[in-house]
Design an enzyme around this catalytic site. Structure first.
Site, PDB file in Angstrom:
ATOM      1  N   ASP A   1       0.838  -1.196   0.000  1.00  0.00           N
ATOM      2  CA  ASP A   1       0.000   0.000   0.000  1.00  0.00           C
ATOM      3  C   ASP A   1       0.871   1.244   0.000  1.00  0.00           C
ATOM      4  OD1 ASP A   1      -2.972   1.054   0.799  1.00  0.00           O
ATOM      5  OD2 ASP A   1      -1.429   2.274   1.769  1.00  0.00           O
TER       6      ASP A   1
ATOM      7  N   TYR B   1       3.070   9.634  -0.571  1.00  0.00           N
ATOM      8  CA  TYR B   1       4.117   9.031   0.278  1.00  0.00           C
ATOM      9  C   TYR B   1       5.513   9.255  -0.322  1.00  0.00           C
ATOM     10  CZ  TYR B   1       0.196   6.456   2.398  1.00  0.00           C
ATOM     11  OH  TYR B   1      -0.988   6.105   3.002  1.00  0.00           O
TER      12      TYR B   1
ATOM     13  N   LYS C   1      -2.662   5.715  -4.361  1.00  0.00           N
ATOM     14  CA  LYS C   1      -3.757   6.653  -4.084  1.00  0.00           C
ATOM     15  C   LYS C   1      -3.522   7.994  -4.775  1.00  0.00           C
ATOM     16  CE  LYS C   1      -3.716   4.686   0.577  1.00  0.00           C
ATOM     17  NZ  LYS C   1      -2.279   4.485   0.835  1.00  0.00           N
TER      18      LYS C   1
ATOM     19  N   HIS D   1      -7.491   9.511  -2.096  1.00  0.00           N
ATOM     20  CA  HIS D   1      -6.813   9.485  -0.793  1.00  0.00           C
ATOM     21  C   HIS D   1      -7.595  10.211   0.305  1.00  0.00           C
ATOM     22  CE1 HIS D   1      -2.466   9.226   0.954  1.00  0.00           C
ATOM     23  NE2 HIS D   1      -3.346   9.116   1.916  1.00  0.00           N
TER      24      HIS D   1
HETATM   25  N1  NAP Z   1      -5.263   6.473   3.698  1.00  0.00           N
HETATM   26  C1  NAP Z   1      -4.676   7.207   4.621  1.00  0.00           C
HETATM   27  O1  NAP Z   1      -5.034   8.381   4.829  1.00  0.00           O
HETATM   28  C2  NAP Z   1      -3.576   6.610   5.439  1.00  0.00           C
HETATM   29  C3  NAP Z   1      -3.083   7.274   6.580  1.00  0.00           C
HETATM   30  C4  NAP Z   1      -2.062   6.659   7.306  1.00  0.00           C
HETATM   31  C5  NAP Z   1      -1.570   5.428   6.909  1.00  0.00           C
HETATM   32  N2  NAP Z   1      -2.053   4.800   5.781  1.00  0.00           N
HETATM   33  C6  NAP Z   1      -1.553   3.465   5.342  1.00  0.00           C
HETATM   34  O2  NAP Z   1      -1.634   2.553   6.433  1.00  0.00           O
HETATM   35  C7  NAP Z   1      -0.326   2.024   6.706  1.00  0.00           C
HETATM   36  C8  NAP Z   1      -0.159   1.714   8.169  1.00  0.00           C
HETATM   37  O3  NAP Z   1      -0.368   2.851   8.978  1.00  0.00           O
HETATM   38  P1  NAP Z   1       0.822   3.694   9.629  1.00  0.00           P
HETATM   39  O4  NAP Z   1       2.070   3.426   8.896  1.00  0.00           O
HETATM   40  O5  NAP Z   1       0.367   5.093   9.692  1.00  0.00           O
HETATM   41  O6  NAP Z   1       0.925   3.188  11.119  1.00  0.00           O
HETATM   42  P2  NAP Z   1       0.885   1.752  11.879  1.00  0.00           P
HETATM   43  O7  NAP Z   1       1.048   0.645  10.923  1.00  0.00           O
HETATM   44  O8  NAP Z   1      -0.300   1.788  12.777  1.00  0.00           O
HETATM   45  O9  NAP Z   1       2.150   1.857  12.835  1.00  0.00           O
HETATM   46  C9  NAP Z   1       3.446   1.925  12.339  1.00  0.00           C
HETATM   47  C10 NAP Z   1       4.393   2.080  13.538  1.00  0.00           C
HETATM   48  O10 NAP Z   1       4.428   0.883  14.319  1.00  0.00           O
HETATM   49  C11 NAP Z   1       5.764   0.401  14.411  1.00  0.00           C
HETATM   50  N3  NAP Z   1       5.674  -1.072  14.382  1.00  0.00           N
HETATM   51  C12 NAP Z   1       5.220  -1.841  13.368  1.00  0.00           C
HETATM   52  N4  NAP Z   1       5.180  -3.131  13.717  1.00  0.00           N
HETATM   53  C13 NAP Z   1       5.626  -3.206  14.989  1.00  0.00           C
HETATM   54  C14 NAP Z   1       5.798  -4.278  15.915  1.00  0.00           C
HETATM   55  N5  NAP Z   1       5.493  -5.530  15.584  1.00  0.00           N
HETATM   56  N6  NAP Z   1       6.301  -3.988  17.141  1.00  0.00           N
HETATM   57  C15 NAP Z   1       6.594  -2.718  17.504  1.00  0.00           C
HETATM   58  N7  NAP Z   1       6.448  -1.658  16.666  1.00  0.00           N
HETATM   59  C16 NAP Z   1       5.965  -1.894  15.418  1.00  0.00           C
HETATM   60  C17 NAP Z   1       6.491   0.986  13.231  1.00  0.00           C
HETATM   61  O11 NAP Z   1       7.851   1.167  13.541  1.00  0.00           O
HETATM   62  P3  NAP Z   1       9.059   0.704  12.559  1.00  0.00           P
HETATM   63  O12 NAP Z   1       8.689   1.039  11.145  1.00  0.00           O
HETATM   64  O13 NAP Z   1      10.205   1.499  13.069  1.00  0.00           O
HETATM   65  O14 NAP Z   1       9.207  -0.768  12.801  1.00  0.00           O
HETATM   66  C18 NAP Z   1       5.806   2.358  13.094  1.00  0.00           C
HETATM   67  O15 NAP Z   1       6.350   3.279  14.022  1.00  0.00           O
HETATM   68  C19 NAP Z   1       0.597   3.137   6.183  1.00  0.00           C
HETATM   69  O16 NAP Z   1       1.930   2.721   6.031  1.00  0.00           O
HETATM   70  C20 NAP Z   1      -0.095   3.504   4.894  1.00  0.00           C
HETATM   71  O17 NAP Z   1       0.166   2.546   3.888  1.00  0.00           O
HETATM   72  C21 NAP Z   1      -3.048   5.381   5.048  1.00  0.00           C
END
Ligand code: NAP
Length: 283
Positions: free
Chosen positions: A44, A49, A74, A107
């Site tokens: 994704d 990004y 997106k 998005h």
């Molecule tokens: N459509 C939208 O508006 C929107 C908004 C936000 C996000 N997204 C999508 O959703 C995806 C996921 O959301 P997100 O990246 O915002 O946040 P998330 O997946 O909720 O959290 C990511 C955080 O958690 C840490 N992490 C991951 N796995 C872990 C584990 N097993 N143990 C401990 N820490 C862990 C990562 O650190 P490290 O990387 O340092 O391991 C990072 O700091 C995004 O990458 C993106 O593709 C979409």
């Protein structure tokens, strides 16, 4: 890996790799390579990004066949109109070095989303995008949007996690055959999610971490999840969630963690909308 079937019959892996906030091109490419090596088949990304090129390079270098990967990108607000969206879609395809996307999302519910959707519908019919969807659409907006377009969104990607559970929104999407997809499945690490006592205790019963319980809870609610990590060991841990099941008591206990709102974004705050409108993805 489990799969869901979208409202147009296309299969989508229920767990994938998110690459938001990975703007370093080398790290983005390596993260995609690590993900694909460890069994991830859904990636994704987004124009906003700033890593579509690196994602495309990672896919190429991995040797995994394009048709075995479910690739999502997106369209950003700057391109939210019919003409701009046509260009935006082509830019994403070019950056990702691919002839087609599996899923392309609007998005944000900001700008001329109806005009942009026409461009997505055309690209869908032309075989350039296999499924089209939206992101950050609240139920009332989604109801309106689904009604007044020829093609109904296949997916709505919204913030969903144990602290912001949105049960009514998930119900609405399921009832209307629009697949809920969770962004921020770990609340981006807020509220001590990785050491949360309830998640940790439940996890101990199954020999799983709090992170794995948080993902499993979403999967059992019929949600697609796209956790992000740039650490390979965490990538391995996050995909290892298909060999255990939370019971009703676990699910009920986790439902007590809901605080009922986001601590990351506020789509009701005009200042938030004005700020995201300022982000430009091209000249
Ligand atoms: N459509 C939208 O508006 C929107 C908004 C936000 C996000 N997204 C999508 O959703 C995806 C996921 O959301 P997100 O990246 O915002 O946040 P998330 O997946 O909720 O959290 C990511 C955080 O958690 C840490 N992490 C991951 N796995 C872990 C584990 N097993 N143990 C401990 N820490 C862990 C990562 O650190 P490290 O990387 O340092 O391991 C990072 O700091 C995004 O990458 C993106 O593709 C979409």
């Amino acid at each position: 890996m489990d799969y869901v079937t979208l409202n147009n019959g296309i299969k989508m892996p229920q767990l994938g790799l998110g690459v938001f906030q990975v703007e370093d091109q080398e790290i983005a490419k390596q993260t995609v390579l690590n993900g694909l090596k460890n069994g991830y088949r859904l990636i994704d990304t987004a124009a906003a990004y700033f890593n579509e090129k690196a994602v495309g390079a990672g896919i190429k270098e991995s040797g995994v066949k394009r048709e075995d990967i479910f690739l999502t990108s997106k369209l950003w607000i700057q391109d939210m109109s019919y003409e701009a969206a046509k260009k935006g879609i082509q830019t994403s395809l070019d950056n990702l070095q691919t002839d087609y996307l599996d899923l392309y999302l609007l998005h944000q519910p900001v700008g001329d989303v109806y005009g942009a959707w026409r461009a997505l519908e055309e690209a869908n019919k032309a075989g350039k995008i296999r499924a089209i969807g939206v992101s950050n659409f609240e139920p009332a907006r989604l109801a309106d949007f689904a009604q007044f377009n020829e093609i109904k969104p296949a997916v709505n990607q919204v913030e969903l996690h144990v602290f912001n559970q949105q049960p009514a929104a998930i119900d609405y999407m399921h009832k209307n055959d629009i697949q809920p997809e969770a962004w921020g499945p770990f609340d981006e690490g807020k509220r001590g999610i990785f050491t949360d006592p309830i998640l940790t205790k439940i996890g101990e019963k199954y020999n799983k971490s709090a992170a794995q319980v948080a993902l499993r809870w979403l999967l059992q609610r019929g949600v697609v999840v796209i956790p992000k990590s740039t650490h390979e060991q965490r990538l391995i841990q996050n995909i290892d969630v298909f060999d255990f099941e939370l019971n009703d008591a676990d699910m009920k206990q986790i439902s007590t963690l809901d605080i009922g709102h986001s601590e990351i974004v506020d789509h009701h705050d005009p200042e938030f909308i004005e700020n995201i409108m300022k982000l430009k993805v091209h000249e």
